[in-house]
Design a protein around this motif. Structure first.
Motif, PDB file in Angstrom:
ATOM      1  N   TYR A 128      17.892 -28.635 174.167  1.00  0.00           N
ATOM      2  CA  TYR A 128      17.176 -27.694 173.319  1.00  0.00           C
ATOM      3  C   TYR A 128      15.930 -28.401 172.785  1.00  0.00           C
ATOM      4  CZ  TYR A 128      21.617 -25.161 173.490  1.00  0.00           C
ATOM      5  OH  TYR A 128      22.755 -24.509 173.916  1.00  0.00           O
ATOM      6  N   ASP A 129      14.969 -28.638 173.659  1.00  0.00           N
ATOM      7  CA  ASP A 129      13.846 -29.492 173.321  1.00  0.00           C
ATOM      8  C   ASP A 129      12.877 -28.860 172.333  1.00  0.00           C
ATOM      9  OD1 ASP A 129      13.046 -27.588 175.079  1.00  0.00           O
ATOM     10  OD2 ASP A 129      12.074 -28.941 176.499  1.00  0.00           O
ATOM     11  N   ALA A 130      12.939 -27.538 172.138  1.00  0.00           N
ATOM     12  CA  ALA A 130      12.042 -26.877 171.195  1.00  0.00           C
ATOM     13  C   ALA A 130      12.690 -26.663 169.829  1.00  0.00           C
ATOM     14  CB  ALA A 130      11.577 -25.536 171.761  1.00  0.00           C
ATOM     15  N   THR A 131      13.919 -27.141 169.637  1.00  0.00           N
ATOM     16  CA  THR A 131      14.637 -26.956 168.377  1.00  0.00           C
ATOM     17  C   THR A 131      14.398 -28.134 167.451  1.00  0.00           C
ATOM     18  OG1 THR A 131      16.363 -25.591 169.373  1.00  0.00           O
ATOM     19  CG2 THR A 131      16.908 -26.700 167.314  1.00  0.00           C
ATOM     20  N   THR A 132      13.946 -27.841 166.232  1.00  0.00           N
ATOM     21  CA  THR A 132      13.764 -28.874 165.216  1.00  0.00           C
ATOM     22  C   THR A 132      15.004 -29.018 164.353  1.00  0.00           C
ATOM     23  OG1 THR A 132      11.382 -28.398 165.144  1.00  0.00           O
ATOM     24  CG2 THR A 132      12.317 -29.640 163.306  1.00  0.00           C
ATOM     25  N   ILE A 133      15.580 -27.889 163.940  1.00  0.00           N
ATOM     26  CA  ILE A 133      16.808 -27.877 163.145  1.00  0.00           C
ATOM     27  C   ILE A 133      17.818 -26.984 163.857  1.00  0.00           C
ATOM     28  CG2 ILE A 133      17.856 -27.238 160.942  1.00  0.00           C
ATOM     29  CD1 ILE A 133      15.242 -27.883 159.589  1.00  0.00           C
ATOM     30  N   GLY A 134      18.984 -27.559 164.165  1.00  0.00           N
ATOM     31  CA  GLY A 134      20.014 -26.851 164.910  1.00  0.00           C
ATOM     32  C   GLY A 134      20.536 -27.733 166.029  1.00  0.00           C
ATOM     33  N   LEU A 135      21.161 -27.132 167.012  1.00  0.00           N
ATOM     34  CA  LEU A 135      21.702 -27.868 168.146  1.00  0.00           C
ATOM     35  C   LEU A 135      20.557 -28.352 169.033  1.00  0.00           C
ATOM     36  CD1 LEU A 135      24.324 -28.701 169.648  1.00  0.00           C
ATOM     37  CD2 LEU A 135      24.156 -26.542 170.897  1.00  0.00           C
ATOM     38  N   THR A 136      20.475 -29.668 169.260  1.00  0.00           N
ATOM     39  CA  THR A 136      19.378 -30.239 170.035  1.00  0.00           C
ATOM     40  C   THR A 136      19.802 -30.698 171.427  1.00  0.00           C
ATOM     41  OG1 THR A 136      19.768 -32.426 169.047  1.00  0.00           O
ATOM     42  CG2 THR A 136      18.169 -30.980 167.957  1.00  0.00           C
ATOM     43  N   GLU A 137      21.088 -31.030 171.619  1.00  0.00           N
ATOM     44  CA  GLU A 137      21.550 -31.462 172.933  1.00  0.00           C
ATOM     45  C   GLU A 137      23.055 -31.278 173.018  1.00  0.00           C
ATOM     46  OE1 GLU A 137      20.070 -35.128 175.270  1.00  0.00           O
ATOM     47  OE2 GLU A 137      22.047 -35.731 174.527  1.00  0.00           O
ATOM     48  N   SER A 138      23.542 -30.987 174.235  1.00  0.00           N
ATOM     49  CA  SER A 138      24.976 -30.819 174.442  1.00  0.00           C
ATOM     50  C   SER A 138      25.337 -31.232 175.859  1.00  0.00           C
ATOM     51  CB  SER A 138      25.388 -29.361 174.196  1.00  0.00           C
ATOM     52  OG  SER A 138      26.772 -29.176 174.452  1.00  0.00           O
ATOM     53  N   LYS A 139      26.373 -32.067 175.963  1.00  0.00           N
ATOM     54  CA  LYS A 139      26.919 -32.458 177.261  1.00  0.00           C
ATOM     55  C   LYS A 139      28.333 -31.895 177.371  1.00  0.00           C
ATOM     56  CE  LYS A 139      24.384 -36.849 177.410  1.00  0.00           C
ATOM     57  NZ  LYS A 139      24.515 -38.337 177.474  1.00  0.00           N
ATOM     58  N   ASP A 140      28.596 -31.193 178.463  1.00  0.00           N
ATOM     59  CA  ASP A 140      29.879 -30.534 178.677  1.00  0.00           C
ATOM     60  C   ASP A 140      30.396 -30.958 180.045  1.00  0.00           C
ATOM     61  OD1 ASP A 140      32.027 -28.845 179.138  1.00  0.00           O
ATOM     62  OD2 ASP A 140      31.038 -27.078 178.305  1.00  0.00           O
ATOM     63  N   TYR A 141      31.540 -31.659 180.063  1.00  0.00           N
ATOM     64  CA  TYR A 141      32.079 -32.123 181.336  1.00  0.00           C
ATOM     65  C   TYR A 141      33.607 -32.110 181.271  1.00  0.00           C
ATOM     66  CZ  TYR A 141      32.105 -36.476 178.602  1.00  0.00           C
ATOM     67  OH  TYR A 141      32.280 -37.414 177.609  1.00  0.00           O
ATOM     68  N   GLY A 142      34.224 -32.031 182.461  1.00  0.00           N
ATOM     69  CA  GLY A 142      35.680 -31.967 182.496  1.00  0.00           C
ATOM     70  C   GLY A 142      36.179 -31.753 183.912  1.00  0.00           C
ATOM     71  N   TYR A 143      37.485 -31.553 184.016  1.00  0.00           N
ATOM     72  CA  TYR A 143      38.119 -31.342 185.314  1.00  0.00           C
ATOM     73  C   TYR A 143      39.325 -30.417 185.144  1.00  0.00           C
ATOM     74  CZ  TYR A 143      41.949 -34.406 183.901  1.00  0.00           C
ATOM     75  OH  TYR A 143      43.023 -34.943 183.233  1.00  0.00           O
ATOM     76  N   TRP A 165      35.405 -32.276 177.708  1.00  0.00           N
ATOM     77  CA  TRP A 165      34.727 -33.011 176.651  1.00  0.00           C
ATOM     78  C   TRP A 165      33.376 -32.365 176.396  1.00  0.00           C
ATOM     79  CZ3 TRP A 165      37.335 -35.218 180.686  1.00  0.00           C
ATOM     80  CH2 TRP A 165      38.421 -36.047 180.369  1.00  0.00           C
ATOM     81  N   ILE A 166      33.047 -32.165 175.121  1.00  0.00           N
ATOM     82  CA  ILE A 166      31.739 -31.637 174.728  1.00  0.00           C
ATOM     83  C   ILE A 166      31.153 -32.584 173.691  1.00  0.00           C
ATOM     84  CG2 ILE A 166      30.460 -29.702 173.761  1.00  0.00           C
ATOM     85  CD1 ILE A 166      32.681 -27.857 174.648  1.00  0.00           C
ATOM     86  N   ASP A 167      30.056 -33.238 174.028  1.00  0.00           N
ATOM     87  CA  ASP A 167      29.335 -34.127 173.117  1.00  0.00           C
ATOM     88  C   ASP A 167      28.019 -33.459 172.747  1.00  0.00           C
ATOM     89  OD1 ASP A 167      31.386 -35.956 173.514  1.00  0.00           O
ATOM     90  OD2 ASP A 167      30.328 -36.968 175.148  1.00  0.00           O
ATOM     91  N   SER A 168      27.843 -33.171 171.468  1.00  0.00           N
ATOM     92  CA  SER A 168      26.647 -32.442 171.046  1.00  0.00           C
ATOM     93  C   SER A 168      25.979 -33.151 169.870  1.00  0.00           C
ATOM     94  CB  SER A 168      26.995 -31.000 170.660  1.00  0.00           C
ATOM     95  OG  SER A 168      28.020 -30.968 169.679  1.00  0.00           O
ATOM     96  N   THR A 169      24.700 -32.897 169.725  1.00  0.00           N
ATOM     97  CA  THR A 169      23.889 -33.463 168.652  1.00  0.00           C
ATOM     98  C   THR A 169      23.215 -32.335 167.899  1.00  0.00           C
ATOM     99  OG1 THR A 169      23.479 -35.478 169.933  1.00  0.00           O
ATOM    100  CG2 THR A 169      22.034 -35.052 168.065  1.00  0.00           C
ATOM    101  N   GLN A 170      23.309 -32.377 166.579  1.00  0.00           N
ATOM    102  CA  GLN A 170      22.733 -31.328 165.741  1.00  0.00           C
ATOM    103  C   GLN A 170      21.888 -31.964 164.648  1.00  0.00           C
ATOM    104  OE1 GLN A 170      25.434 -28.245 164.394  1.00  0.00           O
ATOM    105  NE2 GLN A 170      24.374 -28.075 162.431  1.00  0.00           N
ATOM    106  N   ALA A 171      20.724 -31.396 164.386  1.00  0.00           N
ATOM    107  CA  ALA A 171      19.833 -31.861 163.320  1.00  0.00           C
ATOM    108  C   ALA A 171      19.830 -30.845 162.184  1.00  0.00           C
ATOM    109  CB  ALA A 171      18.416 -32.069 163.846  1.00  0.00           C
ATOM    110  N   GLY A 172      19.759 -31.344 160.958  1.00  0.00           N
ATOM    111  CA  GLY A 172      19.764 -30.466 159.800  1.00  0.00           C
ATOM    112  C   GLY A 172      18.805 -30.930 158.739  1.00  0.00           C
ATOM    113  N   SER A 173      18.613 -30.084 157.733  1.00  0.00           N
ATOM    114  CA  SER A 173      17.691 -30.403 156.645  1.00  0.00           C
ATOM    115  C   SER A 173      18.204 -29.793 155.360  1.00  0.00           C
ATOM    116  CB  SER A 173      16.288 -29.864 156.958  1.00  0.00           C
ATOM    117  OG  SER A 173      15.425 -30.036 155.855  1.00  0.00           O
TER     118      SER A 173
END
Length: 244
Positions: A128-143, A165-173
């Motif tokens: 989510y490269d245009a997001t300043t506040i909110g979810l910015t990246e998410s990796k979703d993998y599994g089997y 597995w879901i690894d996510s990054t969120q920015a807040g203010s």
């Protein structure tokens, strides 16, 4: 406010046989969504994908798929009709601009006439490269692993196991300006199951079966930032593991 949602989907694809047992497919999907009284009234998702299907091997089928998707849309606005209390820099994950790259591998193997094994592995990266506040990246993998057994004419059994597995990054203010804290969230899910079915009882009028299912999920949240204030944020600044 009452909200109207209109969805339009367009799909086109083509396939080509490279050789006996080898087939390649490619396609383009587009999804358009219009929402009234929303922060973003129109979103469009374009997805380009390619797939390779291999059936040349005895008792083994292989499917490989890769895709690249981009979501955009109309201007993102926060107003009195949507939510005047939201930070104007915040973006909701299902409305925000997003780039997704995904990969999937499927294997089907039948080592014996009465045994079938299916294995699926997948990986997706959302940016989510245009997001300043909110979810910015998410990796979703599994089997997912599935085994089917035809033990006799009337008796069948199955078993499956899957992890995600879901690894996510969120920015807040907290200041309604630039982001001043970040959260790294790690979610893990597991599903297990087994069962059987026996037919042919009472002159083929009765079938008996049994199933056992188990699932569990764990979430770890790590907060960091220079502006973490307030008891609630201080309490969750250490890793937390709520079970759902």
């Amino acid at each position: 406010m009452p909200q109207d949602i209109e969805r339009n989907t367009y799909k086109v694809n083509a396939s080509y046989r490279l050789a006996s047992g080898y087939r390649v497919q490619a396609g383009f999907d587009r999804k358009e969504v219009d929402r009234s009284y929303s922060e973003r009234e129109q979103t469009d998702e374009n997805n380009l994908w390619a797939k390779l299907n291999v059936t040349a091997f005895d008792k083994l089928n292989i499917n490989v798929k890769a895709s690249h998707g981009v979501r955009g849309g109309s201007e993102y606005e926060v107003n009195e009709l949507t939510s005047s209390e939201d930070n104007i820099l915040m973006r909701k994950y299902y409305l925000a601009d997003r780039t997704r790259n995904a990969f999937e591998l499927k294997l089907n193997h039948s080592p014996l006439s009465w045994v079938s094994i299916d294995l699926t592995g997948r990986y997706a990266l959302d940016d989510y490269d245009a997001t300043t506040i909110g979810l910015t990246e998410s990796k979703d993998y599994g089997y997912d692993l599935n085994i089917s057994l035809q033990l006799s004419k009337n008796l069948t059994a199955y078993g499956f196991a899957g992890q995600q597995w879901i690894d996510s990054t969120q920015a807040g203010s907290q200041s309604f300006n630039s982001p001043d804290w970040q959260a790294d969230i790690q979610d893990e899910f597991i599903n297990l199951g087994t069962g059987f079915s026996y037919s042919g009882l009472m002159e083929d009028k009765l079938t008996l079966g049994g199933d056992y299912l188990f699932s569990n999920s764990i979430s770890d949240t790590y907060l960091e930032g220079s502006a973490l204030v307030g008891l609630s944020l201080i309490h969750i600044s250490e890793p937390t593991r709520p079970e759902r």
